[in-house]
Write a protein that holds these residues in place. Structure first.
Motif, short mmCIF file in Angstrom:
data_model
loop_
_atom_site.label_atom_id
_atom_site.label_comp_id
_atom_site.label_asym_id
_atom_site.label_seq_id
_atom_site.Cartn_x
_atom_site.Cartn_y
_atom_site.Cartn_z
N ILE A 263 -45.23 -25.67 -11.16
CA ILE A 263 -46.51 -25.23 -10.58
C ILE A 263 -46.30 -24.54 -9.25
O ILE A 263 -46.87 -23.47 -8.97
N TYR B 136 -50.68 -19.14 -4.79
CA TYR B 136 -52.07 -19.14 -5.26
C TYR B 136 -52.96 -18.54 -4.17
O TYR B 136 -52.59 -18.48 -3.00
N THR C 101 -49.47 -27.09 -4.47
CA THR C 101 -50.55 -27.43 -5.40
C THR C 101 -50.24 -28.74 -6.11
O THR C 101 -49.09 -28.99 -6.50
N SER D 276 -52.66 -22.65 -12.70
CA SER D 276 -51.87 -23.84 -12.38
C SER D 276 -51.90 -24.85 -13.52
O SER D 276 -50.89 -25.48 -13.84
#
Length: 529
Positions: free
Chosen positions: A114, A119, A397, A472
């Motif tokens: 991830i 992001y 994340t 994600s």
């Protein structure tokens, strides 16, 4: 856990190539064998021979991962873990898939997959060096569950005001590093890093094989040619005295310490230490002592066949460090050029997260990944306990799968207590699904700073979820499938690909497009085993 060897058909083909090339090295009629053509043939023959060795002596090792299970909220209301910015697992998984193999289950660390990706989180605006993003939506692989998405965005550095760096390249020059995807790729990778440094930064080089030695004393990057010449002189051979090399590298870094600068050892190796201090536990203890010297650690793994992933991850976790796997020159560019500042400049250390779930909203929860980063709940307030570091501009994340309060799903729990009961406070009547606490230290400080936020479930459908949430969760989904996780629910490769496509968003460097290709490869391999 050891990786499975390649199939015997591949082995036969490689041996055949070796025999053909070997015959080319012995020309008829007594002709000279010193021509450029012959030298190239010998070089290719050596590479082919190395591949045979990798096939027959595959000693790759991965630590066993025991997946986090669902926890009953009334009996386990707190979940505490350290952040993890490593992403070695993702590029290692990519290496297996590129070679048309499914990776060993324990090579798949979902949090690292991830966190390979950035992001679209907002830049921090307040006093703290990072911002927070959260989102709750339906769980893609279990429609009766929810997924909680937690995102951290590190503050980007002002490139015109970077503090100088004191770097020590610690290079494994042992015999196991001779193949083309090890020492030669390592040298190219470090040259990419040199191009990103300023003239005021300093670089020293320590190499180790049977023993460790100083190849280049601390030298200003303005003398780039001198540094490159020193790199080019390093050749592989001998056994691997990793512990001795680590001691010398930290000694050199300490002697050239920049009080207000970025002090870091960059260890490049396949992790196959076998002389002196060489066991994982001994090396971890050594690194735990060295981290007290305000010197950070970056570990870069190279190669295949004898790769010791578990050892390098343990060392990285112990040493205020980060860990990458360099499988090709494009990954070297990502680590040492595109993301260099995020990987080399720490803006917060010992970053911990603690979640308290509201029993009026949540029946049970499961942290996806981070198995080797889970902490005792009481360690959250203990500033002596080490945790992960956050780099400049980095994103982190984490995902929780939660079972709503009204679910009739059975969750493992212990018997009710005899001598005490746990009641609920008035706060549980609020519509908050959880309270999230962060602790972090500034790089030069030893006292942590506490931040507290709450998260509310706004009943957002998956179709309305953000690209961050969708992508994600698709990466987590691929990890669950590759691990053949008992928590994969209704997941399929088609579902993962659809979710990733819908959340792909802006993809400047093409990393997300590459992920879609990996999903397709994994799907084909899984269905034709």
């Amino acid at each position: 856990m050891k990786a499975k060897p390649f199939k015997s058909k591949i082995k036969f083909a490689v041996i055949l190539v070796v025999l053909v090339l070997a015959s080319a090295c012995y020309p008829p009629n007594g002709q000279s064998k010193s021509s450029l053509y012959d030298i190239d043939a010998i070089a290719v023959q050596e590479v082919a021979a190395e591949e045979v060795i990798d096939i027959d002596h595959n000693t790759e090792e991965y630590d066993r991962i025991y997946e986090n299970s669902f926890k009953d909220v009334k009996q386990n209301p707190l979940s505490t873990f350290s952040i993890d910015v490593d992403n070695a697992s993702y590029s290692n998984v990519r290496r297996f898939l590129s070679n048309n193999q499914l990776p060993p289950k324990d090579a798949v660390r979902i949090e690292e997959m991830i966190n390979y990706f950035d992001y679209d989180y907002p830049q921090p605006k307040g006093e703290h060096p990072f911002s927070f993003t959260n989102e709750v939506s339906d769980c893609p692989w279990n429609s009766k569950h929810k997924l909680v998405h937690i995102g951290i965005q590190g503050k980007s550095l002002n490139y015109d005001d970077l503090k100088p760096s004191n770097l020590v390249f610690l290079i494994d020059a042992s015999g196991s590093m001779s193949s083309h995807n090890k020492l030669p790729l390592l040298k190219k990778s470090l040259k990419l890093l040199l191009n990103q440094l300023s003239g005021n930064d300093k670089v020293a080089i320590v190499a180790y094989a049977g023993s460790a030695g100083l190849v280049l004393p601390s030298t200003e990057v303005s003398q780039k040619e001198t540094i490159i010449e020193a790199l080019n002189r390093i050749e592989s051979g001998g056994s691997t005295a990793g512990g001795q090399g680590i001691k010398l590298a930290y000694k050199v870094a300490r002697e050239n310490l920049m009080t207000d600068g970025n002090n870091r050892v960059v260890l490049a190796t396949d992790g196959d230490f076998n002389v002196g201090v060489s066991s994982s536990s001994e090396l971890v203890r050594l690194i735990e002592e060295k981290r007290k010297e305000d010197i950070y650690l970056t570990i870069c793994g190279f190669g295949m066949g004898n790769y010791k992933d578990g050892r390098m991850e343990q060392i990285s976790n112990a040493g205020n460090g980060n860990y990458f796997y360099i499988d090709n020159i494009k990954e070297a560019k990502k680590v040492f050029s595109t993301d260099m500042r995020a990987n080399m400049f720490t803006i917060a250390k010992d970053v911990k997260i603690q979640i308290e779930f509201n029993p009026n909203q949540v029946k049970a929860y499961r942290l996806i990944g981070y198995e080797n980063r889970v902490m005792k709940d009481e360690d959250f307030n203990d500033d002596k306990k080490d945790a992960g570091e956050l780099g400049a501009g980095h994103t982190v994340t984490a995902l929780y799968e939660v079972i709503p309060k009204n679910s009739d799903e059975l969750i493992g729990r212990h018997d009710d207590l005899k001598y005490q009961t746990t009641g609920m406070t008035d706060a549980s009547k609020k519509n908050e699904i959880l309270t999230i606490k962060f602790r972090y230290k500034r790089p030069k400080e030893d006292e942590s700073i506490l931040i507290v936020n709450t998260i509310v479930d706004e009943n957002l459908g998956l179709d309305l979820a953000s690209d961050n949430f969708k992508f994600s969760s698709s990466v987590a989904g691929l990890g669950l499938l590759l691990r053949d996780s008992k928590y994969k629910g209704e997941l399929t490769y088609t579902m993962v690909k659809s979710l990733a496509s819908s959340g792909k968003g802006e993809d400047i460097n093409g990393y997300r497009r590459e992920f879609l290709d990996m999903v397709e490869t994994a799907s084909l391999l899984a269905h034709h085993q």
